[in-house]
Design a protein around this motif. Structure first.
Motif, short mmCIF file in Angstrom:
data_model
loop_
_atom_site.label_atom_id
_atom_site.label_comp_id
_atom_site.label_asym_id
_atom_site.label_seq_id
_atom_site.Cartn_x
_atom_site.Cartn_y
_atom_site.Cartn_z
N ASN A 128 -9.72 4.42 3.05
CA ASN A 128 -9.48 4.95 1.72
C ASN A 128 -9.62 4.00 0.48
O ASN A 128 -9.22 4.24 -0.58
N ASN A 129 -9.66 2.54 0.86
CA ASN A 129 -9.53 1.58 -0.24
C ASN A 129 -10.75 0.63 0.26
O ASN A 129 -10.34 -0.38 1.01
N ALA A 161 -4.46 -0.18 2.93
CA ALA A 161 -5.61 1.01 2.85
C ALA A 161 -5.37 1.72 4.08
O ALA A 161 -4.62 1.35 5.29
#
Length: 512
Positions: A128-129, A161
């Motif tokens: 997600n990062n 993340a």
């Protein structure tokens, strides 16, 4: 009465996360969510007891019995006889959260997968990062039930993340998540002499006669690589004053100063064998009355800054660096009597911002300024050393505790000592100091009385996070390296090339 003969059926029960699947002879016949039996409360009933009359009895909860498998709806309207020969429940287990050092990858993290009816499994992972960890830097490995996942962060990135791992058999995917936290770089562990980013110091040389410059890479005590730095700089007024990471790529760069004109320039290093020609620029001019005395990250932006001192006026200040961009500021207490000298910059508290070490060359007093950028947070004296033969050589971390230590050498006796500063404790009004002499593995104090031997660098040459001592004999040209573990020299050997002790022409000088 008819007799019915029923053929045995092989049932398999698979539980994956909160989902169950029931298979009959390897065919899925039922699937759904696992029921939560936590709130089950069997009804109490009365049992007659002689003399007492009756007591209430609560039957045991059948769902809490070990090795108990329940089939049906707990009603008396139907029955069956079930022979349990082998009960196997397989779960795709969670992966714990991970914390890794700056610039490092996770290990190959093991997880198990299973599908009772042997469906083909598709395993994917996403972040997600993606600035910190791109999806392409997540590698799935392994075969069969044993699989692995390895996560590698991006270059010069820190933060957290969330990794989502999806195991899909084509019916209902199982999803697992875990966090990967990449610790921010610890400036005290950042090596100012590391030109290729491997966290090991290299040796920078300059030939004052020919203008040649070069870098040596070591493998333990042997020269393992040689990289010339071009172009040659033949003007003897141009001097390499300091090295430091001025653009935040965790590779040392070079600060040049013309001691005749006051002009300055930065050479950014791209790796052991490369100084990009586009990465050499002249920066802000500084009058020759100012001396650049140290480098360190005073504002915590992961870029080393330049600390200046005017020994005529007593003014002090810092240039905050961002590659070739300079933001000059005076220290908040900018004028200090010229008897005081800045003898080092290091990291003595936990804010990851460099602090300033001072020594009074007349009185022998010593002091430490805890800094926040150019602002003085706290200033205290540390132990006074009136013997002027004792000189502060350098500042670095000798025991890998995340805080820098102060290296001393007695020019008369050859003794070498370390000061470990504890800024959380006071000795009277002073910061607390613990001092230790440098000793060998047998606890014998080591002394180098010959003035020909000079400590050229106090840096980490073997990558253990502990600063070592690099020596150069100005007369013989020999070079020696002491590996340190706090104040113990664990190995002391000469530097060799092709198996022989190397001796360097006096025209070559090690520069910092």
């Amino acid at each position: 009465m008819k007799n019915y003969k029923t053929q045995a059926v092989k049932y398999d029960l698979a539980i994956t996360g909160n989902t169950y699947s029931l298979f009959a002879d390897n065919n899925r016949i039922l699937t759904g969510s696992v029921r939560d039996y936590t709130p089950f409360q069997p009804a109490s009933y009365s049992v007659p007891v002689p003399i007492i009359g009756s007591i209430k009895v609560t039957p045991p909860d059948p769902y809490e019995q070990a090795n108990f498998v329940f089939f049906g709806d707990n009603t008396p309207t139907a029955g069956a006889t079930v022979n349990l020969n082998n009960v196997k429940i397989t779960t795709n287990q969670a992966i714990p959260n991970q914390t890794i050092d700056f610039g490092k990858s996770t290990s190959a993290l093991l997880f198990k997968v299973a599908d009772v009816d042997n469906d083909s499994l598709t395993i994917t992972a996403t972040s997600n990062n993606t600035t910190l960890i791109s999806n392409s830097n997540i590698q799935i490995g392994g075969t069969g039930t044993d699989r692995t996942i390895t996560v590698t962060p991006g270059v010069n990135q820190s933060g957290t993340a969330k990794i989502t791992l999806t195991i899909d058999d084509g019916t209902k995917p199982v999803i697992r998540t875990f966090d990967v936290t990449v610790s921010a770089v610890n400036n005290s562990a950042k090596e100012k002499h590391d030109f290729d980013g491997d966290r090991k110091a290299e040796i920078l040389w300059r030939n004052l006669s020919t203008g040649e410059n070069a870098i040596w890479k070591l493998n333990e005590f042997a020269i393992d690589g040689f990289a010339p730095i071009t172009p040659e700089i033949k003007d003897s007024n141009l001097k390499i004053i300091m090295t430091g990471d001025f653009n935040g790529d965790n590779k040392a760069d070079i600060f040049w100063r013309n001691t005749a004109t006051g002009e300055n320039s930065i050479w950014l290093r791209n790796g052991f064998n490369d100084f990009d020609l586009n990465s050499k620029q002249t920066i802000t001019y500084a009058p020759i009355s100012w001396d650049m005395v140290a480098t360190g990250d005073l504002n915590g932006d992961n870029k080393d800054d330049l600390v200046w001192r005017n020994q005529t006026t007593g003014e002090s200040g810092v240039w905050f660096m961002d590659s070739f961009t300079v933001n000059p500021q005076f220290f908040s207490n900018k004028v200090i009597p010229t008897d005081w000298e800045i003898t080092g910059v290091g990291y003595f508290d936990t804010d990851n911002k460099a602090d300033v070490v001072w020594r009074n060359k007349v009185t022998g007093e010593n002091a430490l300024w805890l800094m926040d950028g150019a602002q003085l947070k706290q200033a205290r004296f540390i132990t006074t050393i009136t013997d002027k033969n004792w000189k502060i050589v350098a500042v670095n971390d000798s025991n890998n505790d995340g805080k820098d230590d102060i290296l001393w050498r007695n020019q008369a006796t050859g003794e070498i000592a370390l000061w470990f500063v504890d800024t959380t404790k006071l000795d009277g009004d002073n910061f607390s100091i613990t001092g230790e002499f440098i000793v060998d593995k047998n606890a014998k104090r080591l002394e180098v009385a010959s003035a020909d031997w000079k400590i050229e660098a106090y840096a980490d040459y073997n990558g253990d996070g502990k600063a070592d001592l690099l020596w150069h004999n100005q007369a013989s040209g020999e070079i020696a390296l002491w590996w340190l573990d706090q104040s113990t020299a664990t190995r002391t050997e000469f530097i060799t090339f092709n198996g022989s002790i190397i001796k360097i022409d006096k025209k070559w000088q090690i520069t910092l």
